[in-house]
Design a protein around this motif. Structure first.
Motif, PDB file in Angstrom:
ATOM      1  N   ALA A  30     -10.374  -7.758   7.253  1.00  0.00           N
ATOM      2  CA  ALA A  30      -9.133  -7.673   6.463  1.00  0.00           C
ATOM      3  C   ALA A  30      -9.261  -6.578   5.399  1.00  0.00           C
ATOM      4  O   ALA A  30     -10.367  -6.177   5.026  1.00  0.00           O
ATOM      5  CB  ALA A  30      -8.848  -9.010   5.799  1.00  0.00           C
ATOM      6  N   ASP A  31      -8.116  -6.095   4.931  1.00  0.00           N
ATOM      7  CA  ASP A  31      -8.080  -5.081   3.877  1.00  0.00           C
ATOM      8  C   ASP A  31      -8.211  -5.791   2.519  1.00  0.00           C
ATOM      9  O   ASP A  31      -7.430  -6.714   2.239  1.00  0.00           O
ATOM     10  CB  ASP A  31      -6.734  -4.339   3.965  1.00  0.00           C
ATOM     11  CG  ASP A  31      -6.631  -3.217   2.940  1.00  0.00           C
ATOM     12  OD1 ASP A  31      -7.393  -3.232   1.944  1.00  0.00           O
ATOM     13  OD2 ASP A  31      -5.775  -2.327   3.136  1.00  0.00           O
ATOM     14  N   PRO A  32      -9.174  -5.387   1.679  1.00  0.00           N
ATOM     15  CA  PRO A  32      -9.328  -6.048   0.368  1.00  0.00           C
ATOM     16  C   PRO A  32      -8.027  -6.084  -0.426  1.00  0.00           C
ATOM     17  O   PRO A  32      -7.734  -7.067  -1.108  1.00  0.00           O
ATOM     18  CB  PRO A  32     -10.376  -5.188  -0.350  1.00  0.00           C
ATOM     19  CG  PRO A  32     -11.133  -4.500   0.722  1.00  0.00           C
ATOM     20  CD  PRO A  32     -10.175  -4.318   1.869  1.00  0.00           C
ATOM     21  N   ASN A  33      -7.200  -5.009  -0.299  1.00  0.00           N
ATOM     22  CA  ASN A  33      -5.967  -4.940  -1.085  1.00  0.00           C
ATOM     23  C   ASN A  33      -4.955  -6.026  -0.706  1.00  0.00           C
ATOM     24  O   ASN A  33      -4.056  -6.323  -1.479  1.00  0.00           O
ATOM     25  CB  ASN A  33      -5.322  -3.559  -0.933  1.00  0.00           C
ATOM     26  CG  ASN A  33      -6.175  -2.499  -1.596  1.00  0.00           C
ATOM     27  OD1 ASN A  33      -6.554  -2.636  -2.760  1.00  0.00           O
ATOM     28  ND2 ASN A  33      -6.520  -1.470  -0.849  1.00  0.00           N
ATOM     29  N   ASP A  34      -5.118  -6.591   0.490  1.00  0.00           N
ATOM     30  CA  ASP A  34      -4.218  -7.674   0.876  1.00  0.00           C
ATOM     31  C   ASP A  34      -4.534  -8.957   0.114  1.00  0.00           C
ATOM     32  O   ASP A  34      -3.788  -9.938   0.212  1.00  0.00           O
ATOM     33  CB  ASP A  34      -4.323  -7.945   2.391  1.00  0.00           C
ATOM     34  CG  ASP A  34      -3.709  -6.806   3.203  1.00  0.00           C
ATOM     35  OD1 ASP A  34      -2.932  -6.029   2.611  1.00  0.00           O
ATOM     36  OD2 ASP A  34      -4.019  -6.695   4.410  1.00  0.00           O
ATOM     37  N   HIS A  35      -5.653  -8.946  -0.620  1.00  0.00           N
ATOM     38  CA  HIS A  35      -6.037 -10.136  -1.385  1.00  0.00           C
ATOM     39  C   HIS A  35      -6.246  -9.787  -2.860  1.00  0.00           C
ATOM     40  O   HIS A  35      -7.061 -10.395  -3.548  1.00  0.00           O
ATOM     41  CB  HIS A  35      -7.301 -10.758  -0.775  1.00  0.00           C
ATOM     42  CG  HIS A  35      -7.129 -11.089   0.676  1.00  0.00           C
ATOM     43  ND1 HIS A  35      -6.512 -12.244   1.100  1.00  0.00           N
ATOM     44  CD2 HIS A  35      -7.403 -10.358   1.801  1.00  0.00           C
ATOM     45  CE1 HIS A  35      -6.444 -12.235   2.426  1.00  0.00           C
ATOM     46  NE2 HIS A  35      -6.978 -11.102   2.871  1.00  0.00           N
ATOM     47  N   ALA A  36      -5.466  -8.792  -3.312  1.00  0.00           N
ATOM     48  CA  ALA A  36      -5.611  -8.291  -4.684  1.00  0.00           C
ATOM     49  C   ALA A  36      -5.339  -9.361  -5.737  1.00  0.00           C
ATOM     50  O   ALA A  36      -5.819  -9.267  -6.864  1.00  0.00           O
ATOM     51  CB  ALA A  36      -4.680  -7.102  -4.898  1.00  0.00           C
ATOM     52  N   GLU A  37      -4.584 -10.401  -5.343  1.00  0.00           N
ATOM     53  CA  GLU A  37      -4.269 -11.442  -6.331  1.00  0.00           C
ATOM     54  C   GLU A  37      -5.557 -12.118  -6.826  1.00  0.00           C
ATOM     55  O   GLU A  37      -5.580 -12.660  -7.929  1.00  0.00           O
ATOM     56  CB  GLU A  37      -3.283 -12.475  -5.746  1.00  0.00           C
ATOM     57  CG  GLU A  37      -3.851 -13.438  -4.714  1.00  0.00           C
ATOM     58  CD  GLU A  37      -3.995 -12.825  -3.308  1.00  0.00           C
ATOM     59  OE1 GLU A  37      -3.611 -11.647  -3.136  1.00  0.00           O
ATOM     60  OE2 GLU A  37      -4.495 -13.507  -2.394  1.00  0.00           O
TER      61      GLU A  37
END
Ligand SMILES: [Zn+2]
Length: 267
Positions: A30-37
């Motif tokens: 997965a892309d880390p930015n998809d879990h930026a929260e």
């Protein structure tokens, strides 16, 4: 810059579990930015480690509500890497990799009017490029070029010039000077508006020191002297803007006739 003790970070309830889940998803592609929260949730906790919510890199006093969680080791690509590097993705949710930073230090920008450019973005140079990690491994293997506010003594390598507020290295050691110079460029610490504010702060400090030097030891002036000395003390406290650089300037004002300066620095 000042030292920030990451051990003082207080994590919200359940955060480590949320971080571990996100890290697992990223390890699976997965892309880390998809879990930026997940890292954004720590923004306020990180800000609380340094008074006045100042940026950890530049100590800027401006209320910049868009301050962000910076990944010290970039979570995306690393432009300084000798081989293509897709980022320290395995550290994207590790709280010790987080720094609280203003957009001026964190995001790439060019100041055309004054001819400077900076902003950390995907920069992460190493003293020895050959020691770079491309996957999980001991971080002690890498010696970062960038000065790190979370290292005990890095902040002391950064000072500023009294005459114009421009940042400068403080060390006479060539390797340490290089690290400071690189950091000034990459964090854009020489951004002209920041230099102006730093300069104004330096002018106030030096003027107070001169006044205190005149008052020191004068009969009947003890109270006036104490009042100015307290002002100087406040200017080098962790709450004050550019306090690291002000400590550097105050060190330069030490004199055997004025032992009170050394005492202020130690207290
Ligand atoms: Zn900053």
């Amino acid at each position: 810059m000042r030292y920030i003790d990451h051990d003082e970070l207080e994590l919200p309830e359940g955060w480590l579990e949320r971080a571990a889940q996100a890290a697992d998803l990223v390890a699976a592609g997965a892309d880390p930015n998809d879990h930026a929260e997940v890292w954004r949730e720590l923004k306020d906790c990180l800000a609380a480690l340094f008074p006045e919510k100042k940026c950890w890199y530049c100590e800027s006093p401006v209320d910049r509500s868009d301050n962000a969680v910076d990944h010290f080791r970039p979570k995306g690509r690393v432009s300084d890497a000798a081989s293509p590097h897709s980022g320290y993705r395995w550290l994207a949710f590790w709280q010790r990799n987080f720094r609280y930073a203003c957009t001026f230090c964190n995001s790439r920008r060019r100041d055309l009017a004054n001819g400077t450019a900076g902003g950390k973005a995907d920069r992460f140079p190493l003293v020895v490029e050959g020691s770079r990690l491309y996957g999980p491994g001991p971080l002690s293997q890498e010696a970062p070029t960038l000065l790190d506010p979370c290292e005990l003594h890095d902040w002391e390598l950064l000072g500023c010039r009294q005459e114009n507020g421009k940042p400068c290295p403080t060390s006479s050691d060539q390797a340490e000077r290089l690290r400071a110079e690189e950091s000034i460029g990459i964090y854009h610490l020489d951004y002209e508006p920041t230099c102006k504010q730093r300069h104004a702060t330096a002018v106030r400090l030096v003027s107070d020191v001169e006044q205190a030097k005149r008052l020191f030891g004068q009969p009947g002036m003890d109270e006036e002297f104490s009042s100015v000395a307290r002002k100087i003390k406040r200017a080098i406290s962790r709450k004050a803007p550019y306090s690291g650089e002000m400590i550097f300037l105050l060190r330069g004002q030490r004199h055997t006739d004025h032992p009170w300066i050394q005492k202020l620095l130690e207290a």
